[in-house]
Write an enzyme that holds these catalytic residues in place. Structure first.
Site, PDB file in Angstrom:
ATOM      1  N   ARG A   1     -12.690  12.204   9.556  1.00  0.00           N
ATOM      2  CA  ARG A   1     -13.401  12.643   8.874  1.00  0.00           C
ATOM      3  C   ARG A   1     -14.582  12.253   8.588  1.00  0.00           C
ATOM      4  O   ARG A   1     -15.475  12.474   7.855  1.00  0.00           O
ATOM      5  CB  ARG A   1     -12.026  11.902   7.112  1.00  0.00           C
ATOM      6  CG  ARG A   1     -12.693  10.392   7.616  1.00  0.00           C
ATOM      7  CD  ARG A   1     -12.355   9.968   5.789  1.00  0.00           C
ATOM      8  NE  ARG A   1     -10.811  10.211   5.991  1.00  0.00           N
ATOM      9  CZ  ARG A   1     -10.406   8.933   4.749  1.00  0.00           C
ATOM     10  NH1 ARG A   1     -10.663   8.134   4.057  1.00  0.00           N
ATOM     11  NH2 ARG A   1      -8.550   8.771   5.053  1.00  0.00           N
ATOM     12  N   ASN A   2     -14.332  10.892   9.226  1.00  0.00           N
ATOM     13  CA  ASN A   2     -15.744  10.326   9.671  1.00  0.00           C
ATOM     14  C   ASN A   2     -16.907  11.794  10.979  1.00  0.00           C
ATOM     15  O   ASN A   2     -18.368  11.970  10.461  1.00  0.00           O
ATOM     16  CB  ASN A   2     -16.127   9.598  10.195  1.00  0.00           C
ATOM     17  CG  ASN A   2     -15.578   8.066   9.717  1.00  0.00           C
ATOM     18  OD1 ASN A   2     -16.539   7.781   9.158  1.00  0.00           O
ATOM     19  ND2 ASN A   2     -14.210   7.787   9.769  1.00  0.00           N
TER      20      ASN A   2
ATOM     21  N   GLY B   1      -0.892   4.802   0.194  1.00  0.00           N
ATOM     22  CA  GLY B   1      -1.433   5.822   0.153  1.00  0.00           C
ATOM     23  C   GLY B   1      -1.140   6.429   1.205  1.00  0.00           C
ATOM     24  O   GLY B   1       0.107   6.780   1.579  1.00  0.00           O
TER      25      GLY B   1
ATOM     26  N   GLY C   1       0.627  -1.253   0.027  1.00  0.00           N
ATOM     27  CA  GLY C   1       0.321  -0.518   0.203  1.00  0.00           C
ATOM     28  C   GLY C   1       1.089   1.775   0.289  1.00  0.00           C
ATOM     29  O   GLY C   1       1.886   1.286   1.164  1.00  0.00           O
TER      30      GLY C   1
ATOM     31  N   ALA D   1      -3.071  10.445   9.777  1.00  0.00           N
ATOM     32  CA  ALA D   1      -1.744  11.004   8.732  1.00  0.00           C
ATOM     33  C   ALA D   1      -1.343  11.602   8.674  1.00  0.00           C
ATOM     34  O   ALA D   1       0.063  11.937   8.869  1.00  0.00           O
ATOM     35  CB  ALA D   1      -2.036   9.534   7.533  1.00  0.00           C
TER      36      ALA D   1
ATOM     37  N   LYS E   1     -14.529   2.346  16.322  1.00  0.00           N
ATOM     38  CA  LYS E   1     -14.194   4.147  17.129  1.00  0.00           C
ATOM     39  C   LYS E   1     -14.861   4.902  15.621  1.00  0.00           C
ATOM     40  O   LYS E   1     -15.059   6.051  15.332  1.00  0.00           O
ATOM     41  CB  LYS E   1     -12.772   4.428  16.208  1.00  0.00           C
ATOM     42  CG  LYS E   1     -12.086   4.282  15.764  1.00  0.00           C
ATOM     43  CD  LYS E   1     -10.980   5.019  14.798  1.00  0.00           C
ATOM     44  CE  LYS E   1     -10.241   5.277  14.474  1.00  0.00           C
ATOM     45  NZ  LYS E   1      -9.338   5.863  13.569  1.00  0.00           N
TER      46      LYS E   1
ATOM     47  N   GLY F   1       0.080   5.130   4.956  1.00  0.00           N
ATOM     48  CA  GLY F   1       0.737   3.643   3.917  1.00  0.00           C
ATOM     49  C   GLY F   1       2.032   4.579   3.574  1.00  0.00           C
ATOM     50  O   GLY F   1       3.362   4.199   3.716  1.00  0.00           O
TER      51      GLY F   1
END
EC number: 1.1.1.8
Lengths: 392, 392
Positions: free
Chosen positions: A312-313, A44, A42, A196, A248, A47
């Site tokens: 972001r959620n 992203g 990965g 991140a 979460k 990653g």
């Protein structure tokens, strides 16, 4: 909660290191074995942030780790250049982590099987939906004693209900279980309060490794991720660590709804707490024998706090309430093509709870799904919590 | 964690209620005793917010509570009027909770002894430093079986070291212990994620009652505070509840420093988590036998979250870092004459830890005191946490 510590002799050769251990009448399985090859599957945002850490630690411990870290990159053309070539030539992931230098021992490889060939540690950090396909391609292509560690947050709902274990759990399957089932290897997990961009910025934070074979694998995995600004605790209770990471996001949706409704800090704290209580009950129901202490680790309360304030959620769900638009619309507007995991996980959790007749015991999880699905108004959230089992 | 529930028969007379209980072959100590007189000692922001709740519940349960709730008011002249008279005539505390109606059964009384005469339940909600003086005035003036409940957040450091118990604890004394010592009555506590303005606004929230005689006193106390928007859990582990309420302010200082330094959500979550871990260790050290589950109650994680995001200690400590002014200066500028409890508690905690040689085991608590006292730079906070005992 403390984890084993490995004596650190960074500049010694393997021979002299093992001599030292013999001198002190001890042996180390790490030091006497050949350096481990590490692959990051990965590339992203998360990653790439973790590649900065793993690139650094593998260089610091040449006795334990091969200094070349391969990173599987799904090839893309960015501004007319191949992403893998930019990473290998300029040491920057210009698409997913622009502006941050990747260590030069992190090498982008576009062929999945080639990237994992002979690898001893596979770090899974891809979107949830790609895990199955990736694992199926790797069957028979990796050493039998390879171990994996998953940094992926999410769960599967196995609608086919194959296998006794998932049937017992109403179809619940962890990402680590999915990897293990296909590749027949040990799979640990790493979760924590790790947005991140902040990890990439070297801000001080913590993370939790859940590792069922803590005594055997814990020290090596800790060494692979532990740095001055990324502090690792290792616990054996891996299922709890992984479920905290998945659930979460559901709680963060509820926190976002309360923000959207303008309810203030007390209500938000109550919602987060009730979400945590449902998480503990959920884990205990589906994976009996979990350790309450694990919820105090970074993967538990700390990640929950970060996600409910900075994730972001939360953001998407706040906008969902404030704008009255559909979840798909606000995701599109706010997440730049990425999706929010919370509503998806909430649906999967709801399906498995509903199947086992448990939805009434989890009013917050249930409400989050119903609100996301448009079956309940956000303002009804608090009504569902007034008679929460926790208050009885 | 569930608490006992009392059958609710709001409209029955005492006689018929006890008949009902006899009919069902049970008795209730609450129902068969005369209604309890309740006094609120204190009329500040939090005291007035809680008076709105207590005024309402006592009216709802006439079998259990006398409908008149006396509130001791320290007389002040506000805009040329006596505060007590404004409260009694216009049912508003125009100084400390302007704009909110107090129930008309809440009666301001300016004489402390008169306000508590014949009272069965004393609700303590005054600034910490007034507790001793108030209790000393009440000695011999209240019924022997009166019980108290403290809503005060803080601890005492008994420098004289009188009494074996506080000597064992390096001088640590809880507010509840201080009240009990002087008045020789049972003292429970109520703590939770309860920023007063939001409670006064009837926003949904939770609170925890810590009550050592949970079976005897818990049901009555729950009834006194539990409403649709103020949800109560009762636990026996009262020391833990009270210490959570005091120590969260120290953690909130650390959270404020990280905000002031611009460290982001991951670091803040790590600081909050490490602060919670030190809180659990502190409680376990000074009051062995605490229940880990209590930290999951509103008094634990929920209050910690609220305080670290919305509280005044966080705010003051953020400004302390950003402006470079002294703590006294930023308190004066930001708190409108009120003081921040965190730096005071941090000093008391430091003194008792230092006395028992424990400061090295509590690097976050120690750093907060040293930063507040100007003995350490805020930017050094994270250095103290890198080798936290939790990471070993």
């Amino acid at each position: 909660m403390s984890s084993s510590r490995i004596p650190q002799c960074e500049n010694s050769s393997r021979l002299s290191l093992s001599s030292i251990f013999r001198y002190f009448g001890t042996t180390s399985t790490i030091a006497t074995m050949s350096p481990k090859k590490v692959t990051i599957i990965g590339s992203g945002n998360w990653g790439s942030a973790i590649a900065r850490i793993v690139g650094s630690t593998t260089k610091s411990f040449p006795d334990e780790f091969d200094p070349t870290v391969r990173m599987w990159v799904f090839e893309e053309i960015v501004n007319g250049e191949k992403l893998s070539e930019v990473i290998n030539n300029r040491h920057e992931n210009i698409k997913y982590l622009p502006g941050k230098v990747l260590p030069n021992n992190v090498v982008a490889v576009t062929d999945l099987v080639e990237s994992c060939e002979g690898s001893n540690v596979l770090v899974f950090v891809v979107p949830h939906q790609f895990v199955k396909g990736i694992c199926e391609k790797l069957v028979g292509k990796i050493p039998a004693d390879t171990q994996a560690i998953s940094l992926i947050k999410g769960i599967s709902f196995d609608k086919t209900n194959q296998g006794v274990s998932t049937e017992k759990r109403g179809g619940l399957k962890l990402i680590s279980e999915e990897i293990k089932e296909i590749l027949k290897i040990e799979v640990s997990v790493l979760m924590g309060a790790n947005l991140a961009p902040e990890v990439a910025n070297d801000n001080f934070c913590e993370a939790t490794i859940g590792c069922k074979r803590k005594a055997e694998d814990g020290p090596l995995l800790k060494k692979l991720f532990h740095t001055d600004n990324f502090r690792i605790n290792v616990v054996e209770d891996a299922h709890t660590v992984e479920l905290c990471g998945a659930l979460k996001n559901v709680v963060a949706c509820a926190a976002g709804f309360t923000d959207g409704l303008g309810y203030g800090d007390n209500t938000k704290a109550a919602v987060i707490r009730l979400g945590l209580m449902e998480t503990t009950k959920f884990v205990e129901h589906y994976y009996p024998g979990s350790n309450l202490q694990t919820f105090f680790e970074s993967c538990g309360i700390a990640d929950l706090i970060t996600t409910c304030y900075g994730g972001r959620n939360r953001k998407v769900c706040e906008a969902f309430v404030k704008t009255g638009k559909s979840m798909a619309e606000v995701e599109k507007e706010l997440l730049n093509g990425q999706s929010a995991q919370g509503p998806l996980t909430a649906e999967e959790v709801y399906l498995m709870m509903h199947k086992t007749g448990l939805d009434a015991k989890f009013p917050l999880f249930t409400a989050v799904h119903k609100i996301c699905a448009g079956e309940m108004k956000p303002a009804e959230l608090v009504d569902c919590l007034r008679n929460h089992p926790e208050h009885m």
